[in-house]
Motif scaffolding. Sequence first.
Motif: not given
Length: 82
Positions: A9-16, A27-37, A42-44
Amino acid sequence: MENKTPFNLEAEQAVLGALLLDNSIYDTISPYFNASDFYDPMHGRLYEYIGANILGGRKADALTLANKLKDNDDFKAIGGSE
């Protein structure tokens, strides 16, 4: 059966948090990340809101995100902007 999917969860918070500080990261991460990841739903949702702002040509930061979510019931349920 217990869910054994690894998560941080801390990593998810760090990304946000990084996205809110520097929207160009999207722009850099969106090709590799989506909300379901995100493990936390709520983070999604936050990731989706951030992405929608950025793709819509609007700044995504803590203030714009809080304003967008102030009437969202899911956001209120987890404590709102506090």
